[in-house]
Design an enzyme around this catalytic site. Structure first.
Site, PDB file in Angstrom:
ATOM      1  N   LYS A  14       1.048  -1.726  -0.053  1.00 38.69           N
ATOM      2  CA  LYS A  14       0.127  -0.105  -0.211  1.00 38.69           C
ATOM      3  C   LYS A  14       1.076   1.704  -0.172  1.00 38.69           C
ATOM      4  CE  LYS A  14      -2.648  -1.059   3.652  1.00 38.69           C
ATOM      5  NZ  LYS A  14      -1.932  -2.375   4.099  1.00 38.69           N
ATOM      6  N   ARG A  89      -9.834   1.083   9.250  1.00 38.30           N
ATOM      7  CA  ARG A  89      -9.524  -0.224   9.520  1.00 38.30           C
ATOM      8  C   ARG A  89     -11.064  -0.642   9.796  1.00 38.30           C
ATOM      9  NH1 ARG A  89      -3.169  -2.163  10.743  1.00 38.30           N
ATOM     10  NH2 ARG A  89      -3.236  -0.967   8.773  1.00 38.30           N
ATOM     11  N   ARG A 129      11.818  -7.383   4.576  1.00 34.74           N
ATOM     12  CA  ARG A 129      11.692  -5.907   5.127  1.00 34.74           C
ATOM     13  C   ARG A 129      12.523  -5.391   6.074  1.00 34.74           C
ATOM     14  NH1 ARG A 129       5.686  -4.365   5.866  1.00 34.74           N
ATOM     15  NH2 ARG A 129       6.050  -4.790   8.064  1.00 34.74           N
ATOM     16  N   ARG A 162      12.183  -5.286  11.753  1.00 37.70           N
ATOM     17  CA  ARG A 162      11.442  -4.594  12.309  1.00 37.70           C
ATOM     18  C   ARG A 162      10.644  -5.335  13.438  1.00 37.70           C
ATOM     19  NH1 ARG A 162       7.095  -1.469   8.225  1.00 37.70           N
ATOM     20  NH2 ARG A 162       8.649  -0.851   6.335  1.00 37.70           N
ATOM     21  N   ARG A 173      -1.425 -10.028  13.436  1.00 36.71           N
ATOM     22  CA  ARG A 173      -1.858  -9.229  12.257  1.00 36.71           C
ATOM     23  C   ARG A 173      -3.145  -8.703  10.326  1.00 36.71           C
ATOM     24  NH1 ARG A 173       3.517  -6.287  10.440  1.00 36.71           N
ATOM     25  NH2 ARG A 173       2.538  -4.638   9.858  1.00 36.71           N
TER      26      ARG A 173
END
Length: 220
Positions: A14, A89, A129, A162, A173
Site C-alpha cells: 500500500k 481499518r 523487510r 522491524r 496481524r
C-alpha cells in the site's frame, strides 16, 4: 479534489502505491503506520502507547487512531485531496471518517482500492523487510537490498528488521485484519466506489493496475 482510501493486508504494498498516486495526481499521502513509527522513534506518549499494541500484532485503539487522522486531515497539505493508507481499518473508523468529512464541508471518499496478495506471499514479503535504524529508509532482502549488506545507502546507518515483523506477529496481524477490516469492504462496495486489484511481485504491474483503477475517477 479527489479523496482515496487504500485497503490491503500488511505487506501488500500500500505504501508504494500510495506514493505513486501522490506523485501522479498531486494529492497528499497519509500513512497511519508512518505516523506511529515516527512517534515510536521519538518516544512520544502516542508512540509508547501504539508500540505496545503494534508489537502484539493488534490494532491501536480507535480513539487514538481517529484523533490522529483527523488532526492530519486538517492540515493545509490535504485540502486538495488525500490518500489514506492504513485507515480506516474497521466500521467505527469508517463511520468516524465519514462524519469528519461531512462536517468539513460535505467532502466524501471518491474511491476505495484494495490490494490483494495471498497470505503466504505476504509472510515472505514481510519477513524480508528491513529498516534503517537511523533515518528510517526502507529496504528488502530480495526486492530492494542496500548496496552494502546491513548498511543504509542514504546515511550509512544500521539496517535492521522491524520489531513487529516476526512470523507469529505477522500472522496475528493478518488475522486481525481479516476480522476487523474486511467488513468495511462490503460497505464501500454498496456505495459503488470499491475496486480490488492484485499486488504483483513486479511492482510496475501493480502500478499499472492501480493507474487503470483510478484513471476514470481522476478524469471526471
Amino acid at each position: 479534489m479527489k479523496n482515496i482510501i487504500l485497503l490491503g493486508a500488511p505487506g501488500t504494498g500500500k505504501g508504494t502505491q500510495a506514493a505513486n498516486i501522490s506523485k501522479w495526481y498531486g494529492i497528499g499521502h497519509i500513512s497511519t503506520g508512518d505516523i506511529f513509527r515516527s512517534n515510536i522513534k521519538a518516544g512520544t506518549e502516542l508512540g509508547l502507547t501504539a508500540k505496545a499494541y503494534i508489537d502484539a500484532g493488534h490494532l491501536v485503539p480507535d480513539e487514538i487512531t481517529i484523533g490522529m487522522v483527523k488532526s492530519k486531515l486538517s492540515e493545509p497539505a490535504y485540502k486538495e485531496g488525500f490518500i489514506l493508507d492504513g485507515f480506516p481499518r474497521n466500521i467505527p473508523q469508517a463511520e468516524a471518517l465519514d462524519g469528519y468529512l461531512l462536517e468539513a464541508g460535505g467532502k466524501r471518499i471518491h474511491a476505495v482500492v484494495s490490494i490483494f496478495v495471498p497470505d503466504e506471499t505476504i509472510v515472505l514479503r514481510i519477513l524480508g523487510r528491513r529498516l534503517c535504524s537511523n533515518c528510517g529508509a526502507s529496504y528488502h532482502t530480495v526486492y530492494n537490498p542496500p548496496a552494502k549488506e546491513g548498511l543504509c545507502d542514504a546515511c550509512g546507518g544500521k539496517v535492521v528488521s522491524r520489531d513487529d515483523d516476526s512470523e507469529a506477529t505477522i500472522r496475528e496481524r493478518l488475522s486481525v485484519y481479516y476480522a476487523q477490516t474486511e467488513p468495511i469492504i462490503e460497505r464501500y462496495r454498496k456505495l459503488g466506489i470499491f475496486t480490488q486489484i492484485t499486488g504483483h511481485e513486479i511492482i510496475d504491474e501493480t502500478s499499472d493496475e492501480m493507474h487503470e483503477a483510478l484513471k476514470k475517477i481522476f478524469c471526471e
